[in-house]
Design a protein around this motif. Structure first.
Motif, mmCIF file in Angstrom:
data_model
loop_
_atom_site.group_PDB
_atom_site.id
_atom_site.type_symbol
_atom_site.label_atom_id
_atom_site.label_comp_id
_atom_site.label_asym_id
_atom_site.label_seq_id
_atom_site.Cartn_x
_atom_site.Cartn_y
_atom_site.Cartn_z
ATOM 1 N N ASP A 23 0.809 -1.222 0.000
ATOM 2 C CA ASP A 23 0.000 0.000 0.000
ATOM 3 C C ASP A 23 0.843 1.274 0.000
ATOM 4 O OD1 ASP A 23 -2.409 -1.409 0.032
ATOM 5 O OD2 ASP A 23 -2.351 -1.622 2.217
ATOM 6 N N THR A 24 2.146 1.150 0.219
ATOM 7 C CA THR A 24 3.013 2.336 0.169
ATOM 8 C C THR A 24 2.964 2.930 -1.230
ATOM 9 O OG1 THR A 24 4.504 1.471 1.857
ATOM 10 C CG2 THR A 24 5.385 3.157 0.376
ATOM 11 N N ARG A 25 2.863 4.260 -1.284
ATOM 12 C CA ARG A 25 2.684 4.918 -2.575
ATOM 13 C C ARG A 25 3.962 5.627 -3.020
ATOM 14 N NH1 ARG A 25 -2.477 5.691 -4.273
ATOM 15 N NH2 ARG A 25 -2.216 7.825 -5.046
ATOM 16 N N VAL A 26 4.237 5.495 -4.291
ATOM 17 C CA VAL A 26 5.303 6.276 -4.925
ATOM 18 C C VAL A 26 4.694 7.629 -5.277
ATOM 19 C CG1 VAL A 26 6.915 6.448 -6.857
ATOM 20 C CG2 VAL A 26 6.381 4.203 -5.865
ATOM 21 N N THR A 27 5.173 8.653 -4.616
ATOM 22 C CA THR A 27 4.646 10.005 -4.857
ATOM 23 C C THR A 27 5.684 10.952 -5.451
ATOM 24 O OG1 THR A 27 5.203 10.620 -2.585
ATOM 25 C CG2 THR A 27 2.966 9.812 -2.997
ATOM 26 N N GLY A 28 6.930 10.470 -5.543
ATOM 27 C CA GLY A 28 8.010 11.298 -6.081
ATOM 28 C C GLY A 28 8.456 10.805 -7.443
ATOM 29 N N PRO A 29 9.621 11.226 -7.889
ATOM 30 C CA PRO A 29 10.110 10.849 -9.212
ATOM 31 C C PRO A 29 10.654 9.428 -9.257
ATOM 32 C CG PRO A 29 11.745 12.169 -8.089
ATOM 33 C CD PRO A 29 10.538 12.149 -7.191
ATOM 34 N N VAL A 30 10.806 8.908 -10.480
ATOM 35 C CA VAL A 30 11.509 7.653 -10.715
ATOM 36 C C VAL A 30 12.922 8.018 -11.132
ATOM 37 C CG1 VAL A 30 11.618 5.549 -12.084
ATOM 38 C CG2 VAL A 30 9.398 6.471 -11.379
ATOM 39 N N GLU A 31 13.920 7.544 -10.368
ATOM 40 C CA GLU A 31 15.304 7.952 -10.619
ATOM 41 C C GLU A 31 16.232 6.744 -10.643
ATOM 42 O OE1 GLU A 31 16.479 10.709 -11.484
ATOM 43 O OE2 GLU A 31 14.944 12.188 -10.958
ATOM 44 N N PHE A 32 17.245 6.795 -11.538
ATOM 45 C CA PHE A 32 18.286 5.770 -11.539
ATOM 46 C C PHE A 32 19.615 6.333 -11.047
ATOM 47 C CE2 PHE A 32 18.037 7.657 -15.744
ATOM 48 C CZ PHE A 32 19.349 8.004 -16.006
ATOM 49 N N ASP A 33 19.649 7.625 -10.753
ATOM 50 C CA ASP A 33 20.818 8.272 -10.168
ATOM 51 C C ASP A 33 20.494 8.553 -8.703
ATOM 52 O OD1 ASP A 33 22.841 9.978 -9.310
ATOM 53 O OD2 ASP A 33 22.941 11.090 -11.183
ATOM 54 N N SER A 34 21.170 7.867 -7.812
ATOM 55 C CA SER A 34 20.836 7.978 -6.385
ATOM 56 C C SER A 34 21.020 9.398 -5.862
ATOM 57 C CB SER A 34 21.691 7.001 -5.568
ATOM 58 O OG SER A 34 23.076 7.298 -5.709
ATOM 59 N N ARG A 35 21.831 10.200 -6.554
ATOM 60 C CA ARG A 35 22.054 11.586 -6.116
ATOM 61 C C ARG A 35 20.824 12.466 -6.359
ATOM 62 N NH1 ARG A 35 27.397 12.216 -9.647
ATOM 63 N NH2 ARG A 35 25.875 11.245 -11.054
ATOM 64 N N LYS A 36 19.913 12.011 -7.191
ATOM 65 C CA LYS A 36 18.732 12.810 -7.524
ATOM 66 C C LYS A 36 17.476 12.344 -6.794
ATOM 67 C CE LYS A 36 20.339 13.967 -12.191
ATOM 68 N NZ LYS A 36 20.014 13.899 -13.648
ATOM 69 N N VAL A 37 17.622 11.343 -5.962
ATOM 70 C CA VAL A 37 16.462 10.795 -5.261
ATOM 71 C C VAL A 37 15.861 11.830 -4.323
ATOM 72 C CG1 VAL A 37 15.788 9.149 -3.465
ATOM 73 C CG2 VAL A 37 17.124 8.386 -5.441
ATOM 74 N N ALA A 38 14.532 11.914 -4.352
ATOM 75 C CA ALA A 38 13.794 12.816 -3.455
ATOM 76 C C ALA A 38 12.760 12.005 -2.685
ATOM 77 C CB ALA A 38 13.128 13.920 -4.273
ATOM 78 N N ALA A 39 12.124 12.663 -1.734
ATOM 79 C CA ALA A 39 11.126 11.989 -0.904
ATOM 80 C C ALA A 39 10.024 11.394 -1.776
ATOM 81 C CB ALA A 39 10.530 12.979 0.098
ATOM 82 N N GLY A 40 9.668 10.151 -1.494
ATOM 83 C CA GLY A 40 8.591 9.489 -2.220
ATOM 84 C C GLY A 40 9.011 8.862 -3.524
ATOM 85 N N ALA A 41 10.315 8.871 -3.826
ATOM 86 C CA ALA A 41 10.800 8.398 -5.124
ATOM 87 C C ALA A 41 10.828 6.876 -5.206
ATOM 88 C CB ALA A 41 12.192 8.951 -5.388
ATOM 89 N N LEU A 42 10.929 6.400 -6.453
ATOM 90 C CA LEU A 42 11.227 4.999 -6.735
ATOM 91 C C LEU A 42 12.617 4.979 -7.373
ATOM 92 C CD1 LEU A 42 10.279 2.007 -6.964
ATOM 93 C CD2 LEU A 42 9.517 2.577 -9.287
ATOM 94 N N PHE A 43 13.548 4.284 -6.749
ATOM 95 C CA PHE A 43 14.910 4.206 -7.272
ATOM 96 C C PHE A 43 15.051 2.952 -8.114
ATOM 97 C CE2 PHE A 43 19.386 2.715 -6.640
ATOM 98 C CZ PHE A 43 20.003 3.712 -7.404
ATOM 99 N N VAL A 44 15.605 3.100 -9.315
ATOM 100 C CA VAL A 44 15.815 1.972 -10.217
ATOM 101 C C VAL A 44 17.284 1.578 -10.165
ATOM 102 C CG1 VAL A 44 15.552 1.093 -12.561
ATOM 103 C CG2 VAL A 44 13.980 2.848 -11.703
ATOM 104 N N ALA A 45 17.543 0.329 -9.803
ATOM 105 C CA ALA A 45 18.920 -0.169 -9.676
ATOM 106 C C ALA A 45 19.258 -1.022 -10.891
ATOM 107 C CB ALA A 45 19.071 -0.977 -8.395
ATOM 108 N N PHE A 46 20.099 -0.476 -11.743
ATOM 109 C CA PHE A 46 20.547 -1.232 -12.912
ATOM 110 C C PHE A 46 21.817 -1.986 -12.559
ATOM 111 C CE2 PHE A 46 18.309 2.349 -15.069
ATOM 112 C CZ PHE A 46 17.304 1.585 -15.657
ATOM 113 N N PRO A 47 21.863 -3.290 -12.810
ATOM 114 C CA PRO A 47 23.105 -4.023 -12.552
ATOM 115 C C PRO A 47 24.141 -3.671 -13.600
ATOM 116 C CG PRO A 47 21.476 -5.463 -13.570
ATOM 117 C CD PRO A 47 20.779 -4.152 -13.303
ATOM 118 N N GLY A 48 25.414 -3.724 -13.215
ATOM 119 C CA GLY A 48 26.484 -3.427 -14.159
ATOM 120 C C GLY A 48 27.796 -3.991 -13.666
ATOM 121 N N GLU A 49 28.729 -4.174 -14.599
ATOM 122 C CA GLU A 49 30.021 -4.740 -14.244
ATOM 123 C C GLU A 49 30.876 -3.745 -13.457
ATOM 124 O OE1 GLU A 49 31.937 -6.160 -17.710
ATOM 125 O OE2 GLU A 49 30.392 -7.651 -18.185
ATOM 126 N N ARG A 50 30.846 -2.470 -13.867
ATOM 127 C CA ARG A 50 31.686 -1.462 -13.205
ATOM 128 C C ARG A 50 30.915 -0.721 -12.116
ATOM 129 N NH1 ARG A 50 34.688 2.210 -17.478
ATOM 130 N NH2 ARG A 50 35.644 2.889 -15.511
#
Length: 470
Positions: A23-50
């Motif tokens: 029931d938790t709601r995403v009310t902020g942006p969707v971000e893949f850069d952790s430096r841009k995360v804001a309250a209510g965001a959904l963070f997307v973690a892309f796997p990578g070698e480096r």
């Protein structure tokens, strides 16, 4: 993004929840850069070698993200787990766009001019309602859904640039964000090495009009025969733009001022109006007509449209950015990228800005041309000579065919030099430039912009020095 519960996110992307309250709601942006995360965001973690986004997931949650969209469980981190994070991002974007019935999606593609025209369309659309468009050329499988997820319930227009490296790529992007209006600018040899043939490029670009619904609109360049032929590939209504007599949105009586800025009479089914652009280059006539055709479809009256076209400016960097230094040297920074067609356009703009001084062109390597690479570079060199460019600086050995093409023009009164790198080009320009000269800097992404940056910095230094002396 529109607010969604984690349960709704998981359903949209075909994922499952881990350590998360549905029931938790995403009310902020969707971000893949952790430096841009804001309250209510959904963070997307892309796997990578480096760099692996999962390593930053806990920090993103601490910064306010309500959950992480990722591919493996992390202790104590609320997650939406999927097999492929990039594909899931696309599915989430589609789910959000489908929930916005008041949104008009405008998609555009072409071998050159995409980013500039996207910016022009967005500048006109925002006059009619809240508009979202990507920064720069964020036009791939990541940039497309990321931009779409910035749309909210208030957004009326979503302007999407669609890049492609092969057949099927535009179709995929259209599946992620289906267009209501599709704009095809041109078909050229950019990325020919990846597509294999011009016919394949046309096939790929035309996927944009094939994706339209029957009540959609295809905006096609009447001056490009391969684009004009795409009318047969859609059931949607077609509007043609260009300088051809059969164009619905047309420019006549085109002129250029001393800085290469076009003026023309805009001809539409509703009447005619004078337009004077603030952008440099004859090619901006075509770009602005494409934007005008879209704005007309969105309901902008002719008089307002003509005035708005005159107020359009550059948004994305290093694309025909013209500046004059305090010492009187004018620089055309078009160094973001290059292919034979876009370089030809830039060279013609340079030739049109000849105002008593000399014309210089610092040209670098053009990538992704495949078997056409040598000939494409030679064609650019020949054109530079035929246009009468006074001084051609060819930067780097891979670009040597430009030098060869230019020097093969027997009646050319100018000169060409093949230089080892950007630093060498800067030194030549510093020693030879004088007031009234105009310099074009263009090349693919091989640090050609360093030449433009050095010229700008030199000018700023000269301006500061002059100011101090005064």
């Amino acid at each position: 993004m529109i607010p969604l519960s984690l349960a709704e996110v998981a359903a949209a992307v075909g994922g499952r929840l881990h350590a998360a309250d549905p029931d938790t709601r995403v009310t902020g942006p969707v971000e893949f850069d952790s430096r841009k995360v804001a309250a209510g965001a959904l963070f997307v973690a892309f796997p990578g070698e480096r760099v692996d986004g999962h390593d930053y997931a806990a920090g993103a949650v601490a910064a306010g993200a309500v959950a992480v969209l990722g591919t493996r469980e992390l202790p104590g981190v609320p997650m939406v787990l999927v097999d492929d994070a990039l594909a899931a991002l696309g599915r989430l974007a589609r789910a959000v766009v489908d929930r916005l019935p008041g949104l008009t999606v405008i998609g555009l593609t072409g071998s050159s001019g995409k980013t500039t025209t996207k910016d022009l369309i967005a500048q006109l659309a925002v006059r009619l309602g809240p508009t979202v468009a990507p920064p720069g050329s964020f036009n791939n499988e990541l940039g497309h859904p990321y931009t779409a997820l910035q749309a909210t319930a208030q957004t009326r227009y979503l302007v999407m640039e669609k890049g492609a490296r092969g057949v099927g790529h535009v179709r995929y992007l259209c599946d992620v964000v289906p267009p209501r209006i599709s704009v095809v600018l041109n078909v050229g040899v950019a990325h020919l090495g990846e597509f294999g043939s011009v016919e394949n490029i046309a096939l790929a670009k035309g996927e944009l009009v094939e994706a339209l619904p029957a009540d959609g609109l295809a905006v096609l360049n009447a001056d490009d025969r391969l684009v004009a032929a795409m009318a047969s590939r859609t059931a949607a209504r077609v509007v043609r733009y260009g300088e051809s007599a059969d164009a619905d949105v047309r420019a006549v009586d085109v002129t250029l001022d001393g800085r290469g800025r076009p003026a023309y009479t805009l001809v539409t089914p509703e009447g005619t109006a004078p337009v004077r652009l603030g952008l440099t280059g004859r090619h901006q006539v075509s770009n602005s007509l494409a934007a005008a055709a879209v704005a007309r479809e969105l309901g902008m009256p002719l008089a307002e449209l003509a005035a708005a076209l005159g107020e359009l400016g550059l948004v994305s960097t290093r694309r025909m950015d013209v500046f004059t230094r305090p010492d009187g040297v004018t620089v055309i920074d078009d160094s973001y990228n290059a292919n034979p067609a876009s370089t030809a356009v830039a060279l013609r703009a340079l030739a049109g800005m000849h105002r008593g001084g000399r014309t210089f062109a610092a040209l670098g390597y053009m990538a992704e041309l495949g078997e056409y690479e040598d000939e494409g570079h030679r064609e650019v060199g020949r054109l530079a000579a035929e246009l009468g460019v006074d001084r051609l600086l060819v930067v780097g050995e891979p670009a040597a065919p430009i030098h060869e093409g230019a020097t093969a023009v027997s009646d050319w009164g100018g000169g060409s030099v093949l230089l080892t790198d950007q630093a060498a080009a800067v030194e030549v320009l510093r020693s030879e430039l004088r007031p009234g000269d105009v310099v074009l800097v263009k090349g693919s992404r091989y640090r050609t912009w360093e030449v433009a940056d050095a010229l700008r910095a030199d000018g700023e230094g000269a301006g500061a020095g002059a100011g101090g002396a005064a």
